[in-house]
Design a protein around this motif. Structure first.
Motif, short mmCIF file in Angstrom:
data_model
loop_
_atom_site.label_atom_id
_atom_site.label_comp_id
_atom_site.label_asym_id
_atom_site.label_seq_id
_atom_site.Cartn_x
_atom_site.Cartn_y
_atom_site.Cartn_z
N LEU A 17 -26.41 11.74 -6.68
CA LEU A 17 -25.31 11.08 -5.96
C LEU A 17 -24.11 10.88 -6.89
CD1 LEU A 17 -24.16 9.73 -3.47
CD2 LEU A 17 -25.35 7.62 -4.12
N ILE A 18 -24.36 10.46 -8.12
CA ILE A 18 -23.27 10.28 -9.08
C ILE A 18 -22.55 11.61 -9.34
CG2 ILE A 18 -22.74 9.68 -11.47
CD1 ILE A 18 -25.07 7.65 -11.33
N CYS A 19 -23.33 12.68 -9.50
CA CYS A 19 -22.74 14.00 -9.72
C CYS A 19 -21.92 14.45 -8.52
CB CYS A 19 -23.83 15.02 -10.01
SG CYS A 19 -24.69 14.77 -11.57
N PHE A 20 -22.42 14.17 -7.32
CA PHE A 20 -21.70 14.53 -6.10
C PHE A 20 -20.35 13.81 -6.06
CE2 PHE A 20 -20.53 13.80 -1.68
CZ PHE A 20 -20.62 15.08 -1.15
N MET A 21 -20.34 12.53 -6.40
CA MET A 21 -19.10 11.77 -6.40
C MET A 21 -18.14 12.30 -7.46
SD MET A 21 -19.70 9.79 -3.95
CE MET A 21 -18.25 8.77 -4.05
N LYS A 22 -18.69 12.74 -8.59
CA LYS A 22 -17.83 13.30 -9.65
C LYS A 22 -17.21 14.61 -9.20
CE LYS A 22 -17.49 13.87 -14.58
NZ LYS A 22 -16.43 12.88 -14.63
N GLY A 215 -20.17 18.33 -4.37
CA GLY A 215 -19.06 17.39 -4.32
C GLY A 215 -17.72 18.10 -4.37
N TRP A 216 -17.63 19.12 -5.22
CA TRP A 216 -16.39 19.90 -5.34
C TRP A 216 -16.09 20.61 -4.02
CZ3 TRP A 216 -15.35 25.35 -5.77
CH2 TRP A 216 -14.05 25.63 -6.20
N GLY A 217 -17.13 21.07 -3.33
CA GLY A 217 -16.94 21.70 -2.03
C GLY A 217 -16.36 20.73 -1.02
N LEU A 218 -16.84 19.49 -1.04
CA LEU A 218 -16.28 18.47 -0.13
C LEU A 218 -14.82 18.21 -0.47
CD1 LEU A 218 -16.54 16.25 2.03
CD2 LEU A 218 -17.31 14.70 0.21
N HIS A 219 -14.51 18.13 -1.75
CA HIS A 219 -13.12 17.89 -2.16
C HIS A 219 -12.18 18.95 -1.59
CE1 HIS A 219 -9.88 16.58 -4.92
NE2 HIS A 219 -9.55 17.87 -4.91
N GLY A 220 -12.64 20.20 -1.60
CA GLY A 220 -11.81 21.29 -1.10
C GLY A 220 -11.57 21.22 0.40
#
Length: 252
Positions: A17-22, A215-220
């Protein structure tokens, strides 16, 4: 810490979860994953477990948050205060009332979000302020060392600048890359992880690539406005968690 399947699975989920948020927001919201770890270990042990893992997360995240996403003028103002704050936090760790720090940080964060809501939930771009940047870096250094909650002070400085979503995330990622590398040694000196902790740590390393990538995919997929709203929402979650930790600590 007892080494069981439950301990490993819960710790793995917390680190994921922490990695996803990062990956999604660049850093600063590690505290949202810490409640999971608290189910299977005490907070100090969790701090010792996470200290080296944070460095591994940061190094891997640099694949996505490259130098082109860093706001270098802001980092130049923020980083000296961050390093000084971590040193101060280390010196005060054993004598500082962690519960009071958590409550004060929570109240300030909630006031910050409330003012944003009162202003219509829009991003109002404000000019840089060197004193505010130094104060934010110092406060973030102290709180990240004491409670792994350095995100709110940094967000309260960066969000009003109206940076693009990539630059906001990249700047926070680089900020905490420096911060986590700086605080790793003090944390390991304070905690000195035992054998089982190192075993769990090794397993949790496997959560880093998938967590950051997702997480990076969600950011995009989120636009500028959605990213900023999500960051403010996560500040509320972080503040409520800090408030709960502080108040329950006194009641307990």
């Amino acid at each position: 810490m007892e080494l069981t399947v439950t301990t490993v699975l819960v710790a793995f989920a917390g680190v994921f979860l922490i990695c996803f948020m990062k990956g999604a927001f660049g850093g600063g919201f590690s505290i949202v994953g810490i409640p999971l770890l608290s189910f299977v270990m005490d907070p100090v042990t969790a701090g010792g477990l996470l200290a080296p893992l944070f460095i591994a997360m940061d190094v891997y995240a640099l694949r996505y948050w490259k130098p082109s996403t860093w706001s270098k003028p802001d980092l130049a103002l923020l980083l000296p205060g961050l390093v000084l704050g971590i040193g101060l936090g280390y010196l005060l760790f054993r004598v500082m009332d962690h519960r009071a720090v958590a409550i004060v940080m929570a109240v300030i964060t909630l006031i910050f979000v409330a003012l944003w809501l009162v202003g219509g939930s829009d991003v109002t771009v404000r000019p840089r302020s060197s004193p505010k940047a130094v104060a934010a870096g110092l406060a973030s250094g102290v709180t990240t060392m004491v409670a792994h909650s350095g995100g709110p002070p940094l967000a309260m400085y960066l969000l009003p600048l109206g940076l693009s979503k990539e630059v906001y995330a990249g700047t926070t990622s680089m900020f905490f890359t420096v911060g986590n590398a700086t605080k790793a040694v003090p944390w390991l000196l304070l905690v000195r992880p035992a054998g089982n902790v190192w075993i769990v740590m090794a397993v949790c390393l496997l959560a880093i690539p998938a967590g950051v990538w997702l997480g990076w995919g969600l950011h995009g997929r989120l636009d500028q406005r959605q990213i900023y709203r999500a960051c403010y929402g996560l500040l509320v979650v972080t503040a409520l968690k800090l408030l709960w930790d502080g108040i329950s600590g006194y009641l307990g």
